[in-house]
Design an enzyme around this catalytic site. Structure first.
Site, mmCIF file in Angstrom:
data_model
loop_
_atom_site.group_PDB
_atom_site.id
_atom_site.type_symbol
_atom_site.label_atom_id
_atom_site.label_comp_id
_atom_site.label_asym_id
_atom_site.label_seq_id
_atom_site.Cartn_x
_atom_site.Cartn_y
_atom_site.Cartn_z
ATOM 1 N N LYS A 411 0.879 -1.247 -0.106
ATOM 2 C CA LYS A 411 0.140 -0.007 -0.040
ATOM 3 C C LYS A 411 0.841 1.243 0.083
ATOM 4 O O LYS A 411 0.210 2.134 -0.123
ATOM 5 C CB LYS A 411 -0.772 0.119 1.083
ATOM 6 C CG LYS A 411 -2.059 -1.214 1.090
ATOM 7 C CD LYS A 411 -2.743 -1.145 2.301
ATOM 8 C CE LYS A 411 -3.989 -2.330 2.144
ATOM 9 N NZ LYS A 411 -3.260 -3.438 1.784
ATOM 10 N N SER A 457 -4.008 -12.827 9.312
ATOM 11 C CA SER A 457 -3.953 -11.559 10.194
ATOM 12 C C SER A 457 -5.012 -10.970 10.516
ATOM 13 O O SER A 457 -6.218 -11.083 10.298
ATOM 14 C CB SER A 457 -2.785 -10.397 9.424
ATOM 15 O OG SER A 457 -3.760 -9.919 8.236
#
Length: 646
Positions: A411, A457
């Site tokens: 990102k 996660s």
């Protein structure tokens, strides 16, 4: 019969022993009849003692050998050995009794015929009872399943399933022609092409993939073939994950996204993975997070002299410290574990920790990573991700840390959100520090490792989809075209450790994430492999609806791993080195000072402008989303785009 199944084990054992008490004398009489071509009262009188003694000798022997402890429904071929041994011992004992008590000659052939007949009776009675009870028990809430894989693992699994009361294996499936049409452990082996008929005939509810030695790619091909059947699929773990080499019911698990990706993790290079860890003092920031905790697990297996955990969350720090202590006990290591509660923003505390405990390697995993949350709380995201990295990096340089590895993200590449821009900002800081230090022999070696989404996660899409499917839907998807890169947490952590050993200073490492995955395809496959169907115009009978809720603030459709095209390979096949644009420290220092002042004054417009100025590729997907700023300016959804600064 159902009431018989509900009897206690003791009652069932008494019934089995009673049957033997009656039928073993009958079997002995049959042996006499076969030997003498008839059964007269004289013969009954002659052999009377042995006929009566047969069950009273055999039953105690059977008890001692554990024959009555076996659960009839779940016996296998191994029971034949017990039966042969038990009958042989009883016949020898009967022969001895006959030798010492005989008043007339006994025929040795009677004992031989009785030995064969008793073995056939005892074994056959058990297997016949097993077949009947399995058929009856199949009616009482047991799930009929097909086992894909008729090898050793499949056979072990079938035996394990029979020992429980949840699943009933009704068929084996195997692609090997030589096994097809064979019968293994009483279960017939079929070709995969027969599955549609088998599902209809046996009302198969689940297919269990019992081929743990398959590669991920081979497993993916099989899952692709099974997906259209709309039957729930479960898989077994890789063979190296099975502790004792045997497959058990508890080893079966749901299909995970890593099974669908079809990529096998590359075995780590032992020299690279241990270079910055073995016999060194190592520190992990964000040690309680998804990546930080996995880094700790893998680091401790490389035997550092000391492992220092820094974490803001008290519970997160407690949980990972307890887990690592248990792991140490299991593998027999004695590594000094030092858990510290605190923030990476505490520069002096970080420096004192590093100096006091002679830290040589730092893995900086502390960060805020949830895109919408950081978009709504940009100042906190900047403080933690940008100034936190600045703080701990300064502490590392001041303390003489040799290697510093930043956990970055895809990102950070052409970011459309605050989170991504802060991670790119953090990269720029470390790149600038590498140049400021020059080629000093005592300099801290900074490097950054970028990768995409890690499976499992916190906040991962996969557990969310599974929860929504179990609840009957709907699945919420932001956009039908959204795609993401995926990698398992252990694989990502292994690659981070190896990349850190290759850093020369200011390196930006990019992990090979494979092919990007279209999230809507992932959602559909998870539905199908759960034995369900997606509700759509083409499938009106489907039960799971997929709702598109729109992109969240800061979210983008496609993630990338590289800003430019200047990339080169490394000595590891899944790690590349990218050459990215840098900003000199003199300029960056001024921008950081202005950003810190803007954050302190809550000047959101200035913050946005400074991020745009520093991270040239930053292209905000939305306006300023901070809750306080929006409330103050009473920004509506329609007005939000008007305040996007470009």
């Amino acid at each position: 019969m159902i009431s018989f199944l509900n009897l206690s084990r003791l009652h069932k054992q008494v019934i089995a022993a009673t049957a033997d008490l009656i039928l073993l004398p009958v079997t002995f009489c049959l042996a006499i009849w076969l030997r003498h071509d008839g059964l007269s009262s004289w013969l009954l009188h002659q052999y009377g003692l042995l006929i009566v003694a047969a069950p009273f000798i055999s039953i105690p022997i059977f008890i001692r050998l554990g024959l009555y402890r076996a659960v009839i429904r779940f016996i296998d071929h191994k029971i034949v050995y017990v039966v042969v041994l038990g009958v042989t011992l009883s016949v020898i004992t009967l022969g001895a009794i006959g030798t010492f008590t005989q008043t007339a000659g006994y025929s040795r052939a009677v004992f031989g015929i009785y030995w064969v007949s008793a073995i056939l009776y005892v074994a056959a009675s058990r297997f016949l009872a097993r077949g009947y009870l399995l058929r009856v028990s199949g009616i009482v809430g047991v799930v009929p399943v097909a086992i894909y894989g008729a090898g050793q693992a499949g056979t072990q699994l079938a035996s394990a399933l029979r020992a429980g009361n949840e699943y009933l294996p009704v068929a084996f499936i195997d692609d090997k022609k030589e096994l097809q049409k064979a019968t293994i452990a009483g279960i017939k082996v079929f070709d995969a092409e027969d599955l549609p008929n088998l599902i209809a005939r046996y009302k198969v509810k689940e297919i269990l993939l019992a081929m743990p030695s398959l590669s991920k790619l081979q497993q993916k091909h099989i899952l692709d073939k099974l997906e259209p059947l709309k039957v729930k699929i479960k898989v077994t773990p890789p063979i190296k994950s099975l502790i004792n080499g045997e497959l058990r019911v508890q080893d079966i698990r749901e299909v995970e996204i890593e099974d669908l990706l079809g990529r096998d993790p590359v075995e780590p290079n032992p020299e690279l993975i241990s270079a910055c860890i073995v016999d060194k003092s190592v520190m992990v920031t964000g040690a309680g997070g998804s990546i930080g905790s996995e880094l700790c697990r893998q680091i401790i297996r490389q035997r550092p002299s000391r492992l220092i955990l820094l974490e803001m969350s008290e519970y997160g720090l407690y949980a990972i410290e307890q887990e690592l202590s248990e792991l140490q006990r299991n593998i027999g290591f004695n590594i000094e574990l030092l858990p510290f509660l605190g923030s990476v923003l505490e520069t002096e505390k970080c420096a004192r920790i590093m100096r006091t405990f002679s830290v040589e390697t730092v893995y900086h995993a502390a960060a805020y990573k949830h895109v919408p949350l950081v978009e709504h709380n940009p100042i906190e995201g900047i403080r933690n991700n940008v100034f936190g990295t600045l703080s701990v990096a300064k502490a590392a340089m001041a303390s003489g840390v040799k290697s510093f590895v930043l956990i970055s993200t895809d990102k950070a590449v052409r970011p459309t959100n605050v989170m991504g821009s802060t991670k790119r900002f953090a990269e720029l800081i470390l790149q600038a520090f590498s140049r400021v230090q020059g080629k000093s022999p005592s300099k801290t070696r900074f490097c950054m490792v970028r990768f995409g989404n890690v499976l499992g996660s916190s906040g991962s899409v996969v557990p969310l989809f599974r929860k929504q499917i179990m609840a009957g839907g709907p699945i919420t998807l932001t956009h039908p075209e959204i795609t993401r890169y995926f990698m398992t947490i252990p694989e990502a952590a292994q690659l981070v450790l190896q990349a850190g050993a290759m850093g020369q200073g200011g390196d930006v490492f990019v992990l090979d994430m494979g092919e990007p995955v279209k999230i809507i395809d992932l959602a559909k496959r998870m539905v199908h492999l759960s034995g369900l169907e997606v509700l759509s115009d083409l499938t009106p009978d489907g039960t799971i609806e997929i709702n598109h809720v729109g992109l969240r603030p800061g979210e983008k459709l496609y993630e990338e791993l590289l800003i430019g095209e200047n990339v080169e390979g490394t000595e590891h096949p899944l790690i590349m080195r990218a050459q990215e644009v840098e900003i000199p420290w003199a300029i960056l220092e001024d921008l950081l000072a202005k950003l810190e002042d803007a954050c302190a004054a809550f000047e959101y417009e200035d913050i946005r402008a400074l991020l745009l100025r520093t991270v040239a590729e930053y292209s905000p997907q939305c306006g300023i989303e901070d809750f306080i700023w929006r409330a103050k300016h009473r920004i509506t959804g329609a007005d939000a785009g008007d305040v996007m600064l470009h």
